[in-house]
Design a protein around this motif. Structure first.
Motif, mmCIF file in Angstrom:
data_model
loop_
_atom_site.group_PDB
_atom_site.id
_atom_site.type_symbol
_atom_site.label_atom_id
_atom_site.label_comp_id
_atom_site.label_asym_id
_atom_site.label_seq_id
_atom_site.Cartn_x
_atom_site.Cartn_y
_atom_site.Cartn_z
ATOM 1 N N SER A 77 0.820 -1.214 0.000
ATOM 2 C CA SER A 77 0.000 0.000 0.000
ATOM 3 C C SER A 77 0.856 1.267 0.000
ATOM 4 C CB SER A 77 -0.956 0.002 1.200
ATOM 5 O OG SER A 77 -0.243 -0.074 2.419
ATOM 6 N N TYR A 78 2.018 1.226 0.602
ATOM 7 C CA TYR A 78 2.911 2.393 0.557
ATOM 8 C C TYR A 78 3.436 2.597 -0.859
ATOM 9 C CZ TYR A 78 3.209 3.160 5.643
ATOM 10 O OH TYR A 78 2.922 3.461 6.950
ATOM 11 N N LEU A 79 3.732 1.519 -1.552
ATOM 12 C CA LEU A 79 4.167 1.624 -2.941
ATOM 13 C C LEU A 79 3.064 2.234 -3.806
ATOM 14 C CD1 LEU A 79 6.065 1.037 -5.315
ATOM 15 C CD2 LEU A 79 5.140 -1.294 -5.374
ATOM 16 N N VAL A 80 1.840 1.816 -3.591
ATOM 17 C CA VAL A 80 0.716 2.377 -4.345
ATOM 18 C C VAL A 80 0.599 3.873 -4.078
ATOM 19 C CG1 VAL A 80 -1.787 2.362 -4.607
ATOM 20 C CG2 VAL A 80 -0.539 0.194 -4.441
ATOM 21 N N ALA A 81 0.714 4.259 -2.824
ATOM 22 C CA ALA A 81 0.647 5.686 -2.480
ATOM 23 C C ALA A 81 1.765 6.470 -3.164
ATOM 24 C CB ALA A 81 0.720 5.854 -0.963
ATOM 25 N N ALA A 82 2.958 5.867 -3.214
ATOM 26 C CA ALA A 82 4.089 6.536 -3.859
ATOM 27 C C ALA A 82 3.864 6.677 -5.360
ATOM 28 C CB ALA A 82 5.369 5.755 -3.588
ATOM 29 N N VAL A 83 3.312 5.646 -5.986
ATOM 30 C CA VAL A 83 3.026 5.706 -7.422
ATOM 31 C C VAL A 83 2.002 6.797 -7.715
ATOM 32 C CG1 VAL A 83 1.946 4.438 -9.327
ATOM 33 C CG2 VAL A 83 3.665 3.312 -7.902
ATOM 34 N N LEU A 84 0.957 6.873 -6.916
ATOM 35 C CA LEU A 84 -0.077 7.886 -7.132
ATOM 36 C C LEU A 84 0.472 9.298 -6.914
ATOM 37 C CD1 LEU A 84 -3.143 6.143 -5.436
ATOM 38 C CD2 LEU A 84 -2.598 6.283 -7.887
ATOM 39 N N ARG A 85 1.281 9.469 -5.885
ATOM 40 C CA ARG A 85 1.862 10.787 -5.626
ATOM 41 C C ARG A 85 2.846 11.173 -6.731
ATOM 42 N NH1 ARG A 85 1.394 15.925 -4.307
ATOM 43 N NH2 ARG A 85 3.259 16.809 -3.311
ATOM 44 N N ALA A 86 3.674 10.238 -7.152
ATOM 45 C CA ALA A 86 4.645 10.519 -8.214
ATOM 46 C C ALA A 86 3.951 10.918 -9.506
ATOM 47 C CB ALA A 86 5.525 9.292 -8.447
ATOM 48 N N SER A 87 2.767 10.383 -9.742
ATOM 49 C CA SER A 87 2.036 10.655 -10.979
ATOM 50 C C SER A 87 1.461 12.061 -11.023
ATOM 51 C CB SER A 87 0.905 9.629 -11.145
ATOM 52 O OG SER A 87 1.446 8.319 -11.205
ATOM 53 N N GLN A 88 1.552 12.775 -9.924
ATOM 54 C CA GLN A 88 1.103 14.171 -9.896
ATOM 55 C C GLN A 88 2.180 15.126 -10.396
ATOM 56 O OE1 GLN A 88 -0.248 14.903 -5.877
ATOM 57 N NE2 GLN A 88 -1.815 13.313 -5.985
ATOM 58 N N GLY A 89 3.371 14.582 -10.676
ATOM 59 C CA GLY A 89 4.462 15.405 -11.197
ATOM 60 C C GLY A 89 4.548 15.335 -12.709
ATOM 61 N N THR A 90 5.757 15.413 -13.240
ATOM 62 C CA THR A 90 5.943 15.459 -14.696
ATOM 63 C C THR A 90 5.858 14.091 -15.355
ATOM 64 O OG1 THR A 90 8.351 15.340 -14.386
ATOM 65 C CG2 THR A 90 7.365 17.540 -14.561
ATOM 66 N N THR A 91 5.947 13.011 -14.578
ATOM 67 C CA THR A 91 5.874 11.657 -15.124
ATOM 68 C C THR A 91 4.677 10.932 -14.543
ATOM 69 O OG1 THR A 91 8.287 11.548 -15.322
ATOM 70 C CG2 THR A 91 7.079 9.455 -15.407
ATOM 71 N N ASN A 92 3.789 10.438 -15.392
ATOM 72 C CA ASN A 92 2.633 9.678 -14.928
ATOM 73 C C ASN A 92 3.069 8.231 -14.705
ATOM 74 O OD1 ASN A 92 0.186 8.370 -14.487
ATOM 75 N ND2 ASN A 92 -0.930 9.673 -15.936
ATOM 76 N N ILE A 95 4.466 10.069 2.500
ATOM 77 C CA ILE A 95 4.647 9.843 1.068
ATOM 78 C C ILE A 95 3.844 10.862 0.274
ATOM 79 C CG2 ILE A 95 4.171 8.220 -0.818
ATOM 80 C CD1 ILE A 95 4.762 5.945 1.128
ATOM 81 N N GLU A 96 2.637 11.123 0.720
ATOM 82 C CA GLU A 96 1.771 12.069 0.015
ATOM 83 C C GLU A 96 2.306 13.504 0.080
ATOM 84 O OE1 GLU A 96 -2.447 9.661 0.681
ATOM 85 O OE2 GLU A 96 -1.836 11.268 2.075
ATOM 86 N N ASN A 97 3.193 13.788 1.048
ATOM 87 C CA ASN A 97 3.791 15.117 1.174
ATOM 88 C C ASN A 97 5.136 15.219 0.468
ATOM 89 O OD1 ASN A 97 1.676 16.185 2.696
ATOM 90 N ND2 ASN A 97 2.571 15.489 4.630
ATOM 91 N N ALA A 98 5.621 14.121 -0.108
ATOM 92 C CA ALA A 98 6.925 14.116 -0.766
ATOM 93 C C ALA A 98 6.842 14.765 -2.147
ATOM 94 C CB ALA A 98 7.435 12.679 -0.900
ATOM 95 N N ASP A 99 7.989 15.198 -2.659
ATOM 96 C CA ASP A 99 8.041 15.800 -3.987
ATOM 97 C C ASP A 99 7.740 14.744 -5.045
ATOM 98 O OD1 ASP A 99 8.887 17.967 -5.934
ATOM 99 O OD2 ASP A 99 10.316 16.380 -6.435
ATOM 100 N N PRO A 100 6.752 14.971 -5.924
ATOM 101 C CA PRO A 100 6.362 13.957 -6.910
ATOM 102 C C PRO A 100 7.497 13.547 -7.841
ATOM 103 C CG PRO A 100 4.685 15.655 -6.759
ATOM 104 C CD PRO A 100 5.861 16.141 -5.975
ATOM 105 N N ASP A 101 8.295 14.510 -8.306
ATOM 106 C CA ASP A 101 9.342 14.178 -9.257
ATOM 107 C C ASP A 101 10.475 13.389 -8.595
ATOM 108 O OD1 ASP A 101 8.001 15.365 -11.370
ATOM 109 O OD2 ASP A 101 8.934 17.325 -11.025
#
Length: 317
Positions: free
Chosen positions: A188-203, A235-241
């Protein structure tokens, strides 16, 4: 991967439990006995105690005729030890529906007789199963591998084909990589990281859901906690990129089962970096900035667009 998610549909193939009667005959003019006939695939399974769980699954699935017929068929048959290694017990079999068991069993079955010498070398040659999905076979000096799992005993000859005993139950892929992670509470942490990362320049979510032939080394929840992300909120507060760079460092742009990994191997990642594979008492993978290697704790989780291996550390570029 949860059992009920992994063990989903199976269309019907039909194993039979009929017993073949062997006879010999003599006549006054010919004293040479008739050669005993080989048994069918399903008779071999039904009479071998090492295949008792497979037999139970066959009976529960009402697969009673086809593989007793003309064929020929090739069956990659998990023995009792393989069922145990896959986390599937008699109770699990009892809890599954006919269609679920049918899906699993037919995914182990190929039309035609393929002895070990004729298995495509691959690596990971695509072979269609009776179920309809593909399995990925490799043959080299170590033997034959299917979806990364080794054939322990090859070429068990039957009158209507051949059986290869395999070390693990093969699961037909039902989900893409993102869906597989979402169905695993330990990721579930990996899923959260993937979703947060997708808010940056790379989906990242789109990449992992739609790109074919990927391999993902998936860190567990504890791995993220140990890497400085104590909660999903962190994780949700981390920089997406930044997250995107880390996550794509866990992805290889090719399908790599455990059987494809070798000691000292360098793997190129989607973010342009490299990982080092070490095989000893444990299989490990190491990032450039990790002080120690990450242990690969689960392997060969097949998705519709690739394969997932679970690891116990976050890999750092």
């Amino acid at each position: 991967m949860k059992i009920r998610t992994s063990l989903r549909k199976f269309a019907s193939a039909t194993f039979a439990l009929a017993t073949l009667v062997l006879t010999t005959a003599c006549s006054e003019d010919d004293s040479t006995p008739m050669m005993p006939q080989e048994k069918t695939i399903t008779t071999i399974v039904s009479e071998n105690q090492d295949f008792s769980l497979l037999k139970s699954a066959v009976v529960k699935a009402n697969l009673a005729e086809t593989l007793n017929g003309t064929g020929p068929f090739t069956v990659f048959a998990p023995n009792n030890q393989a069922f145990a290694a896959s986390g599937i017990s008699q109770e699990t079999i009892n809890s599954l529906s006919v269609n679920e068991l049918s899906a699993i069993l037919l995914y182990h079955t190929v039309a035609g007789k393929i002895i070990a010498a004729n298995v495509p070398a691959g690596p990971n040659a695509e072979v269609a199963t009776v179920y309809g999905d593909k399995i990925y076979v490799t043959k080299d000096s170590r033997g034959v591998f299917v979806n990364g799992w080794k054939v322990n005993t090859a070429d068990i000859s039957a009158s209507n084909g051949v059986i290869h005993s395999i070390e693990h139950v093969l699961m037909p892929p039902m989900q893409n990589i993102v869906q597989m992670a979402q169905s695993n509470a330990n990721l579930s942490y990996l899923v959260a990281a993937v979703l947060r990362a997708s808010q940056g320049t790379t989906n990242v979510a789109n990449v992992l859901a739609t790109t074919n032939n990927l391999t993902v080394f998936a860190p567990t929840n504890q791995a993220f906690m140990n890497a400085g992300f104590p909660t999903i909120v962190s994780i949700e507060n981390a920089d997406p990129d930044t997250l995107a760079s880390i996550l794509t460092y866990h992805v290889i742009g090719a399908r790599a089962f455990s059987s494809d990994l070798s000691n000292g191997q360098t793997l190129s990642t989607l973010n342009g970096g490299n990982l080092m594979v070490l095989l000893g008492n444990q299989a490990t993978v190491k990032g450039n900035s990790n002080s120690s290697a990450s242990v690969i704790t689960s392997v060969n989780m097949l998705a519709t667009n690739g394969v997932v291996h679970v690891i116990d550390q976050v890999l750092l570029p």
